[in-house]
Design an enzyme around this catalytic site. Structure first.
Site, PDB file in Angstrom:
ATOM      1  N   TYR A  66       0.848  -1.191   0.000  1.00  0.00           N
ATOM      2  CA  TYR A  66       0.000   0.000   0.000  1.00  0.00           C
ATOM      3  C   TYR A  66       0.885   1.243   0.000  1.00  0.00           C
ATOM      4  O   TYR A  66       0.610   2.209  -0.704  1.00  0.00           O
ATOM      5  CB  TYR A  66      -0.899   0.026   1.244  1.00  0.00           C
ATOM      6  CG  TYR A  66      -1.886  -1.119   1.311  1.00  0.00           C
ATOM      7  CD1 TYR A  66      -3.081  -1.071   0.608  1.00  0.00           C
ATOM      8  CD2 TYR A  66      -1.627  -2.233   2.100  1.00  0.00           C
ATOM      9  CE1 TYR A  66      -3.998  -2.117   0.677  1.00  0.00           C
ATOM     10  CE2 TYR A  66      -2.538  -3.280   2.181  1.00  0.00           C
ATOM     11  CZ  TYR A  66      -3.709  -3.221   1.467  1.00  0.00           C
ATOM     12  OH  TYR A  66      -4.603  -4.254   1.537  1.00  0.00           O
ATOM     13  N   ASN A  71     -12.882  -1.446  -4.780  1.00  0.00           N
ATOM     14  CA  ASN A  71     -12.758  -2.083  -6.088  1.00  0.00           C
ATOM     15  C   ASN A  71     -13.987  -2.946  -6.374  1.00  0.00           C
ATOM     16  O   ASN A  71     -14.282  -3.887  -5.650  1.00  0.00           O
ATOM     17  CB  ASN A  71     -11.477  -2.934  -6.093  1.00  0.00           C
ATOM     18  CG  ASN A  71     -11.263  -3.698  -7.372  1.00  0.00           C
ATOM     19  OD1 ASN A  71     -11.965  -3.508  -8.363  1.00  0.00           O
ATOM     20  ND2 ASN A  71     -10.284  -4.575  -7.349  1.00  0.00           N
ATOM     21  N   CYS A 129      -6.651  -6.477  -6.745  1.00  0.00           N
ATOM     22  CA  CYS A 129      -6.304  -5.821  -5.481  1.00  0.00           C
ATOM     23  C   CYS A 129      -5.697  -6.786  -4.469  1.00  0.00           C
ATOM     24  O   CYS A 129      -5.047  -6.349  -3.514  1.00  0.00           O
ATOM     25  CB  CYS A 129      -7.521  -5.098  -4.901  1.00  0.00           C
ATOM     26  SG  CYS A 129      -8.962  -6.146  -4.729  1.00  0.00           S
ATOM     27  N   HIS A 130      -5.846  -8.090  -4.684  1.00  0.00           N
ATOM     28  CA  HIS A 130      -5.218  -9.059  -3.786  1.00  0.00           C
ATOM     29  C   HIS A 130      -3.692  -8.993  -3.857  1.00  0.00           C
ATOM     30  O   HIS A 130      -3.018  -9.454  -2.949  1.00  0.00           O
ATOM     31  CB  HIS A 130      -5.709 -10.479  -4.090  1.00  0.00           C
ATOM     32  CG  HIS A 130      -5.458 -10.921  -5.493  1.00  0.00           C
ATOM     33  ND1 HIS A 130      -6.334 -10.623  -6.518  1.00  0.00           N
ATOM     34  CD2 HIS A 130      -4.443 -11.617  -6.045  1.00  0.00           C
ATOM     35  CE1 HIS A 130      -5.857 -11.136  -7.646  1.00  0.00           C
ATOM     36  NE2 HIS A 130      -4.706 -11.731  -7.381  1.00  0.00           N
ATOM     37  N   GLU A 182      -1.364 -17.509  -7.738  1.00  0.00           N
ATOM     38  CA  GLU A 182      -0.563 -16.732  -8.678  1.00  0.00           C
ATOM     39  C   GLU A 182       0.932 -16.892  -8.443  1.00  0.00           C
ATOM     40  O   GLU A 182       1.735 -16.350  -9.194  1.00  0.00           O
ATOM     41  CB  GLU A 182      -0.933 -15.260  -8.596  1.00  0.00           C
ATOM     42  CG  GLU A 182      -2.336 -14.981  -9.101  1.00  0.00           C
ATOM     43  CD  GLU A 182      -2.646 -13.502  -9.167  1.00  0.00           C
ATOM     44  OE1 GLU A 182      -1.811 -12.672  -8.755  1.00  0.00           O
ATOM     45  OE2 GLU A 182      -3.735 -13.169  -9.664  1.00  0.00           O
TER      46      GLU A 182
END
Length: 163
Positions: free
Chosen positions: A93, A114, A122-123, A154
């Site tokens: 952030y 979002n 956003c993860h 991911e």
């Protein structure tokens, strides 16, 4: 919201995704507790489900959906920054805030606003020091479990230290 508010629901490992759309654009994708799928009601809902399943099968999948324009100018700037984070990487952030010359808390609030999780990933935004931070306006519960799953799916590497 009830299931009637969604034009489709996609089952995922340990959770589900509610798809809200019109004939022309995706209005929102929302994380839901694990549940049975709901068949798409519209062609765009079917395409959104197809793309979500493609991502769930292959984290390198690139979404290409018409998203309804939403959010403030600031939120859209944050979402552009988030969308630029490549698969397999995370950002803090704080670093995103530094990139757009704003405060980390404001970036976190924009992440929470979002409307298109997965599509705007956003993860991939985490707290300084590698903590998960919040997720989807929540500080705990099943949503953080979803964030953990998505990051593992991911193969995300920790955020690079700010320097």
């Amino acid at each position: 919201m009830s299931n009637a508010d969604y034009q489709a629901i996609v089952a995922a490992p340990g959770f589900a995704l509610g798809v809200r759309c019109s004939a022309d654009d995706v209005i929102a994708v929302e994380f839901l507790p694990a549940q049975a799928e709901q068949a798409p009601e519209l062609p765009l809902a079917a395409e959104t489900c197809r793309q979500i399943r493609a991502y769930l099968n292959d984290p390198d999948f690139t979404f290409g959906l018409p998203l309804r324009p939403v959010g403030t100018l600031f939120q859209r700037r944050v979402w552009e920054q988030i969308s630029a984070i490549p698969r397999g990487r995370t950002e803090t952030y704080g670093q995103l805030a530094k990139n757009i010359k704003n405060a980390p808390r404001a970036v976190g609030q924009a992440c929470g606003a979002n409307h298109f999780p997965l599509i705007i990933p956003c993860h991939r935004v985490i707290a300084t020091g590698g903590g998960l931070g919040g997720f989807n306006r929540q500080g705990g519960g099943f949503l953080l479990d979803i964030k953990r799953w998505l990051l593992t799916h991911e193969g995300c590497a920790p955020a690079a230290p700010a320097g």
